[in-house]
Design a protein around this motif. Structure first.
Motif, short mmCIF file in Angstrom:
data_model
loop_
_atom_site.label_atom_id
_atom_site.label_comp_id
_atom_site.label_asym_id
_atom_site.label_seq_id
_atom_site.Cartn_x
_atom_site.Cartn_y
_atom_site.Cartn_z
N VAL A 1 0.85 -1.20 0.00
CA VAL A 1 0.00 0.00 0.00
C VAL A 1 0.88 1.24 0.00
O VAL A 1 1.99 1.24 0.55
N LEU A 2 0.38 2.28 -0.63
CA LEU A 2 1.07 3.57 -0.64
C LEU A 2 0.68 4.34 0.61
O LEU A 2 -0.50 4.42 0.96
N VAL A 3 1.68 4.92 1.30
CA VAL A 3 1.44 5.68 2.53
C VAL A 3 1.94 7.11 2.28
O VAL A 3 3.13 7.40 2.45
N PRO A 4 1.06 8.03 1.86
CA PRO A 4 1.49 9.40 1.55
C PRO A 4 1.64 10.25 2.81
O PRO A 4 1.11 9.94 3.87
N VAL A 5 2.36 11.34 2.67
CA VAL A 5 2.50 12.31 3.75
C VAL A 5 1.22 13.14 3.83
O VAL A 5 0.69 13.58 2.80
N ALA A 6 0.72 13.34 5.07
CA ALA A 6 -0.55 14.06 5.24
C ALA A 6 -0.39 15.40 5.93
O ALA A 6 -1.24 16.28 5.80
N GLY A 7 0.68 15.58 6.71
CA GLY A 7 0.87 16.82 7.44
C GLY A 7 1.99 16.68 8.45
O GLY A 7 2.85 15.79 8.33
N THR A 8 1.97 17.52 9.47
CA THR A 8 2.99 17.48 10.51
C THR A 8 2.33 17.66 11.87
O THR A 8 1.21 18.18 11.97
N THR A 9 3.04 17.23 12.91
CA THR A 9 2.58 17.44 14.28
C THR A 9 3.79 17.69 15.16
O THR A 9 4.92 17.28 14.81
N ASP A 10 3.57 18.34 16.27
CA ASP A 10 4.67 18.69 17.18
C ASP A 10 4.37 18.09 18.55
O ASP A 10 3.36 18.45 19.18
N THR A 11 5.24 17.19 19.03
CA THR A 11 5.02 16.53 20.32
C THR A 11 5.88 17.17 21.39
O THR A 11 6.95 17.72 21.11
N LYS A 12 5.40 17.10 22.64
CA LYS A 12 6.21 17.58 23.75
C LYS A 12 7.34 16.62 24.08
O LYS A 12 8.35 17.02 24.64
N GLU B 1 -1.34 13.28 25.24
CA GLU B 1 -2.68 12.68 25.18
C GLU B 1 -3.43 13.12 23.94
O GLU B 1 -4.25 12.38 23.39
N THR B 2 -3.19 14.34 23.48
CA THR B 2 -3.77 14.84 22.22
C THR B 2 -2.68 15.56 21.44
O THR B 2 -1.72 16.10 22.02
N LEU B 3 -2.83 15.58 20.12
CA LEU B 3 -1.87 16.26 19.26
C LEU B 3 -2.62 17.00 18.15
O LEU B 3 -3.68 16.54 17.69
N THR B 4 -2.04 18.11 17.73
CA THR B 4 -2.61 18.88 16.63
C THR B 4 -1.84 18.57 15.36
O THR B 4 -0.61 18.72 15.31
N VAL B 5 -2.55 18.13 14.34
CA VAL B 5 -1.94 17.82 13.04
C VAL B 5 -2.25 18.96 12.09
O VAL B 5 -3.41 19.36 11.93
N THR B 6 -1.21 19.50 11.46
CA THR B 6 -1.35 20.65 10.57
C THR B 6 -1.14 20.23 9.13
O THR B 6 -0.16 19.54 8.80
N GLY B 7 -2.09 20.63 8.27
CA GLY B 7 -1.98 20.34 6.84
C GLY B 7 -1.84 21.60 6.03
O GLY B 7 -1.52 22.68 6.56
#
Length: 421
Positions: free
Chosen positions: A138-149, A189-195
């Motif tokens: 399967v192809l796994v494309p890039v969807a965005g970024t996230t920043d973890t603590k 516990e939660t993360l914000t994903v930016t596209g």
């Protein structure tokens, strides 16, 4: 023996090979020095199983331990070889099982391929799926970024839940639109994903894999509008990946060929093709070479033991010339005399092999525990088929060693034998 065994146990308990190794050597030297205390008794005990064979069986059990020192010395030659080979075989089987568990925790899929210069497309996934040995791709494309603590910024990838079930090794990882799957060690516990056009806050689901790329569903990725554009001057550009599951039961050679075929078909370097299946193949390649060397050592040990058993029986035949002739005069046939000597040889070789199998299994497991215990759960594994082969080789070697002495004893006439000094 006691001191070495204690040192070996301490090394295994603390996963310290430098402590376990001298303990193993010392304890095995102790076993060889104490061989006279237990080898004759075991030969006598096992020899009782030959009683149903009649007089030849009963005589073989008694004659095999007539000279305990000689019997122990003869058995020790084969004992050394069988213990060494069994230790390596058991250690290799245990290491394979332990590494499978470790690699399953390290890598989320059997094989992953990272793009090199040109981003992968759905056509590349079709190309990978057509390679011999690949079950699905399967192809796994890039969807965005996230920043973890915990570990900073991550690139986030998108995958259909149905495709995830095809390639992910952990069946408990179920993608949902409101969650993001993260690698082991993430505390958020939660993360914000930016596209490219929007961002979304998602609940964190932590996997058992350390190498897993952050995953969201394809529907969530579509809502983000794809990944944010990357400047042409950027040093790093995230690339889509292709994740694959491979057929069950592929050999080491087939996995190595699979890696080369994928690299060639997708036009990437070999090092960009990785995963649990590839890493396992690399480890097993080294293990197989070691086992080939040990198998050669078994051949040498068998030859030495063959000579030793043959010498012991030859001495026994010479010492019992009058006794054998008297037995012949009382009605023992040539075939029964040959059978008696063959049983003596098989008893000595069989007992030596059984002791070697037991010792080798223990040494192999404790050695694997000492070497791998600090970073893996070591589960004992016994290669029953291989150990059965070792036992069969030892018994055949003992039987073969009896042929010439038995032939010499059977050729001597009872009259000539009774007249011998």
């Amino acid at each position: 023996l006691v001191g070495g065994a204690a040192l070996l146990a301490a090394g295994a308990a603390s996963a310290d090979l430098l402590v376990a190794l001298p303990g193993g050597i010392l304890s095995f030297v102790g076993v060889l020095m104490c061989a006279t205390l237990f080898v004759p008794s075991l030969v006598r005990t096992v020899g009782s199983l030959a009683a149903p064979l009649g007089v030849p069986g009963k005589l073989a059990a008694v004659n095999a331990v007539r000279n305990p020192q000689r019997t122990s010395a003869t058995a020790s030659a084969l004992l050394i070889g069988v213990t060494l080979v069994t230790m390596m075989m058991t250690g290799a089987a245990t290491v394979r099982t332990s590494l499978d568990n470790v690699l399953a925790g390290e890598f989320p899929v059997d094989v992953s391929v990272t793009g090199q210069d040109t981003p992968f497309t759905a056509g590349d996934a079709d190309t990978a799926r057509a390679v011999d040995g690949v079950q699905d791709a399967v192809l796994v494309p890039v969807a965005g970024t996230t920043d973890t603590k915990t570990w900073g910024a991550y690139d986030v990838y998108a995958l259909e839940p149905a495709d995830a079930a095809k390639v992910l090794k952990d069946s408990n990882l179920v993608l949902a639109d409101d969650t993001i799957v993260m690698p082991q060690g993430i505390k958020d516990e939660t993360l914000t994903v930016t596209g490219a056009t929007s961002s979304v806050e998602l609940k964190v689901l932590v996997s058992d894999s350390k190498q897993l790329r952050p995953l969201i569903t394809a529907d969530t990725a579509a809502a983000l509008g794809g990944p944010a554009p990357v400047a042409e001057s950027a040093d790093y550009v995230p690339m889509p990946q292709i994740w694959l599951s491979v057929d069950e039961g592929l050999t080491t050679g087939a996995l190595i060929d699979l890696r080369s075929d994928l690299a060639e078909g997708l036009d990437v370097e070999d090092y960009l093709v990785m995963g649990s299946a590839i890493e396992r193949a690399a480890f097993e390649q080294v293990i197989d070479v070691l086992l080939m060397v040990v198998t050669g050592l078994l051949g040498v040990a068998v030859v030495i033991a063959l000579v030793g058993v043959a010498n012991t029986l030859s001495l026994s035949v010479l010492e019992r010339t009058r006794e054998s002739s008297l037995l012949r005069a009382l009605g023992l046939t040539k075939g029964q005399l040959r059978g008696m000597l063959a049983l003596e040889a098989v008893l000595i070789a069989g007992v030596a092999a059984l002791i070697g199998l037991g010792l080798g299994a223990v040494y192999g497991w404790l050695g694997a525990q000492s070497a791998l215990g600090s970073f893996a759960d070591v589960v004992p594994a016994l290669p029953w088929a291989q150990l059965g082969g070792v036992l069969a080789v030892a018994l055949v070697a003992g039987l073969g060693a009896s042929l010439l002495p038995a032939r010499r004893a059977a050729r001597l006439s009872p009259v000539a034998g009774l007249a011998a000094d």
